[in-house]
Design an enzyme around this catalytic site. Structure first.
Site, short mmCIF file in Angstrom:
data_model
loop_
_atom_site.label_atom_id
_atom_site.label_comp_id
_atom_site.label_asym_id
_atom_site.label_seq_id
_atom_site.Cartn_x
_atom_site.Cartn_y
_atom_site.Cartn_z
N HIS A 550 -1.27 20.38 -14.22
CA HIS A 550 -0.51 18.53 -14.59
C HIS A 550 1.46 19.37 -14.16
CE1 HIS A 550 -0.50 19.46 -18.47
NE2 HIS A 550 1.36 19.62 -18.62
N ASP A 552 5.06 19.47 -15.23
CA ASP A 552 5.93 18.96 -16.07
C ASP A 552 7.00 17.29 -15.72
OD1 ASP A 552 4.59 19.56 -18.30
OD2 ASP A 552 5.69 20.79 -18.10
N HIS A 622 0.13 23.43 -14.12
CA HIS A 622 -0.75 23.82 -15.42
C HIS A 622 -1.18 23.17 -15.88
CE1 HIS A 622 2.98 22.46 -16.88
NE2 HIS A 622 2.42 22.00 -17.82
N ARG A 632 -6.54 23.81 -32.42
CA ARG A 632 -5.04 24.87 -31.55
C ARG A 632 -3.97 24.31 -31.94
NH1 ARG A 632 -2.62 24.20 -26.56
NH2 ARG A 632 -2.57 26.32 -25.36
#
Length: 678
Positions: A550, A552, A622, A632
């Site tokens: 996508h 941002d 990204h 994570r």
């Protein structure tokens, strides 16, 4: 004899009934209602039956209106400008259209369809029902096609995106099943031509571009025909309307004219988008002129170059191309007639609208419709061809840049902090406005923030309450700066750690602002402490992403090679950063891709103190690879250059921090829980 007469009469009645039924359509809204009712009781066979019937009926109603309006427009033409003749033609044409439509689909006055239902069809809602019904019936090929059709017009629908990813992994599902059943022929042919062109297959691309032009002009006629018919006068009260018949008809046709001129935008806008593709129709002729040149057909190349200049008179690169073709051929050429006629008609409409715009309150300029050409490179100087205007132009040449970003875009500024190390820049990350740092924070600070995350983050926080917003194979938990300070103030988490979260995010902001050498202040848009955890037992044979590809601040559209800067995207975001707190997990690499959302250009393995920063537009698609084991954690940061879009929670957090700093003796140093002082 009597028996035969009765049989003959019965057969005649049946034949008459069949003829009547064949001449009218079952209303699509009633079929739609029946399909929804069937869905609610789990009768999926009838969902398919009624919904497919509704879609067929809806399409036939549209085509009938187009055919009738085009036919009646041809039969009753305006041959002059005498007022009495004009209005006579209008009345005859209206009678003809009504009569034609009633013969095709039945009396319009007998059944009115609500605007809500029409909007559902325009938004492709029926295909959402169909994909679920086909899936329940085990017809995966049809389910995939319905899901893909719906998703094209509703790209923000996260659940449908997840369904499509699941379909890709299922046995028996093939790439050819991903069909857009509502694709517009002129756009389908155009993008097929662009793909071939970008691969250097110029000769093959010509066929598709020519088909796209043919379909475009046909679609323009249909769009204009659909503009005719009843109109709403929202701003006028016709109960007390004192104007005469001529003025009423004039008002009505001004609205039709407005609608017809808007067909330029409509035909250049992809499903589910608000913004039209820039320079759409002229772009066909630019692609064609260079494709014909590469195919050795300079006559056609000159024709297309001259046609392009009808839209952008005097454009430098194309003017040079025209001079080249003339020199090679030894003679001049002519632009295409259909484009000349098209432009002449639209310019006449524009002149009329400029006269009548004061009544409608709509400002019109031709610049609203034909934008200036984007930046292009010459190919061996002459002739030059488009290097892919539909490809995303990097932010360094100001494509998709906000008003507040109209400044020289640079990078390589000071890092401000002694221990912070520059690891990779835009060049080594194969992109534009990208950077990777190490040692932004220490191991101890990583541990403290990770411990804080375990204390304050909640499942779905920051994701509208959804525990698994991007993939069902991972759980997402988050917390904002203000929430952590609140927990610290209440004694539910260490206030020192909450303050560290605040300070670390400010440190990241200053580094990004300085490195990219921004001329104005970078403000927080959203700050999020987030952890994603692999769900045990769901990691075998995963082929999905932890976070899909996508951008941002715009809606990524890989098929169009575009990123649409419009809601629901956060269009005001200008820069983004991710500060990682750990690396002891499997998978979870951060990846940059090309605009196609497939070709990976750079990959970053998270670890404590590592931070990736980048501009937030379509130049930096990204995503995150699947986290297949462990957890994570990171501090996710989004920034804006527009102070109007500063993060409200950040401003409140600033006040909390200011209050703490102003205390004569720190409560935490006296080991007093501030909540006890209330």
């Amino acid at each position: 004899m009597d028996v035969l007469m009765k049989i003959y009469g019965l057969l005649a009645f049946i034949l008459h009934s069949l003829l009547l039924s064949s001449s009218t359509l079952e209303p699509f809204d009633l079929l739609y209602e029946n399909a929804v009712d069937a869905f609610n009781i789990g009768d999926y066979s009838n969902v398919v039956r009624y919904m497919e019937g509704a879609l067929t009926s809806f399409a036939e109603v549209r085509q009938s209106r187009i055919r009738c309006r085009l036919k009646c427009g041809e039969q009753h033409r305006f041959d002059g400008f005498r007022t009495d003749a004009v209005f006579e033609v209008i009345l005859y044409r209206a009678h003809c259209i009504n009569q034609c439509i009633e013969e095709k689909i039945g009396a319009q006055s007998m059944h009115k369809v609500s605007e809500d239902v029409i909007q559902d069809f325009n938004r492709r809602i029926p295909y959402n029902y169909l994909q679920l019904a086909y899936r329940k019936l085990g017809q995966l090929d049809k389910a995939v096609s319905a899901a893909h059709t719906y998703f094209q017009a509703n790209p923000e629908h996260v659940e449908m995106g997840e369904h499509l990813e699941q379909y890709k992994a299922q046995k028996g599902v093939k790439e050819e099943h991903f069909i857009d059943r509502e694709s517009r022929p002129h756009q389908r042919a155009f993008f097929a031509g662009v793909k071939l062109y970008n691969k250097g297959k110029y000769k093959e691309s010509v066929t598709f571009f020519e088909e796209a032009l043919t379909e475009y002009y046909r679609a323009d006629l249909e769009c204009r025909a659909l503009c005719e018919g009843p109109k709403h006068f929202d701003e006028q009260n016709h109960v007390s309307y004192k104007y005469n018949l001529y003025e009423l008809i004039s008002d009505h046709y001004t609205q039709i004219l407005h609608c017809q001129h808007e067909c330029i935008r409509d035909l250049a806008t992809r499903p589910g988008r608000l913004s039209p593709m820039e320079n759409y129709l002229p772009l066909h002729y630019d692609y064609l002129q260079f494709a014909y040149f590469q195919a050795g057909r300079n006559e056609e190349a000159l024709e297309c170059a001259l046609t392009f200049l009808l839209f952008h008179e005097g454009e430098e690169s194309m003017t040079e191309n025209v001079e080249y073709y003339r020199e090679v051929l030894g003679h001049d050429g002519q632009p295409r007639k259909e484009a000349e006629q098209y432009l002449k008609r639209h310019k006449q409409e524009l002149d009329l609208l400029l006269i009548g715009s004061s009544n409608l309150g709509v400002p019109y300029t031709e610049a609203n419709y034909w934008s200036s050409p984007g930046g292009r490179e010459d190919v061996n100087r002459i002739p030059s061809g488009t290097n892919g205007w539909m490809d995303y132009v990097p932010i360094s040449v100001k494509r998709n840049v906000t008003v507040s970003q109209l400044q020289e875009l640079r990078e390589g500024g000071p890092l401000l902090y002694e221990k912070v190390r520059l690891v990779q820049n835009s060049v080594t990350l194969n992109g534009s406005q990208r950077v990777l740092f190490d040692d932004v924070i220490s191991e101890d600070e990583c541990s403290e923030l990770k411990h804080l995350a375990h204390s304050v983050t909640a499942a779905g926080d920051g994701y509208k309450g959804k525990m698994s917003p991007h993939t069902p194979n991972e759980k997402f938990e988050g917390a904002t700066v203000l929430k952590t300070l609140k927990y610290g103030y209440e004694g539910r988490a260490p206030l020192k750690s909450a303050r560290l979260f605040y300070d670390v995010s400010e440190k990241a902001r200053r580094i990004i602002e300085s490195y990219f050498m921004l001329n104005s202040t970078l403000h927080f848009s959203y700050t999020h402490l987030v952890c994603r955890t692999a769900v045990s037992g769901q990691q075998d044979h995963r082929n999905d992403l932890s976070h899909p590809i996508h951008a941002d601040n715009c809606l990524l559209d890989p098929e169009a090679n575009e990123c649409w800067k419009e809601p629901p995207a956060y269009t005001y975001r200008d820069y983004s950063a991710l500060l990682y707190l750990n690396g002891n997990f499997d998978g979870g690499e951060f990846i940059f891709t090309e605009i196609d959302a497939k070709t990976v250009t750079a990959s970053v393995k998270p670890r404590c103190g590592r931070m990736v920063g980048f501009s937030s537009g379509g130049e930096n698609p990204h995503g995150v690879r699947a986290v297949t084991r462990g957890q994570r954690c990171a501090v996710a940061l989004w920034f804006t250059l527009d102070p109007l879009y500063r993060e409200l929670e950040r401003l409140q957090a600033d006040e909390v921090i200011q209050g703490l700093d102003n205390q004569p003796v720190r409560d935490q140093e006296r080991h007093i829980n501030p909540k006890d002082e209330l």
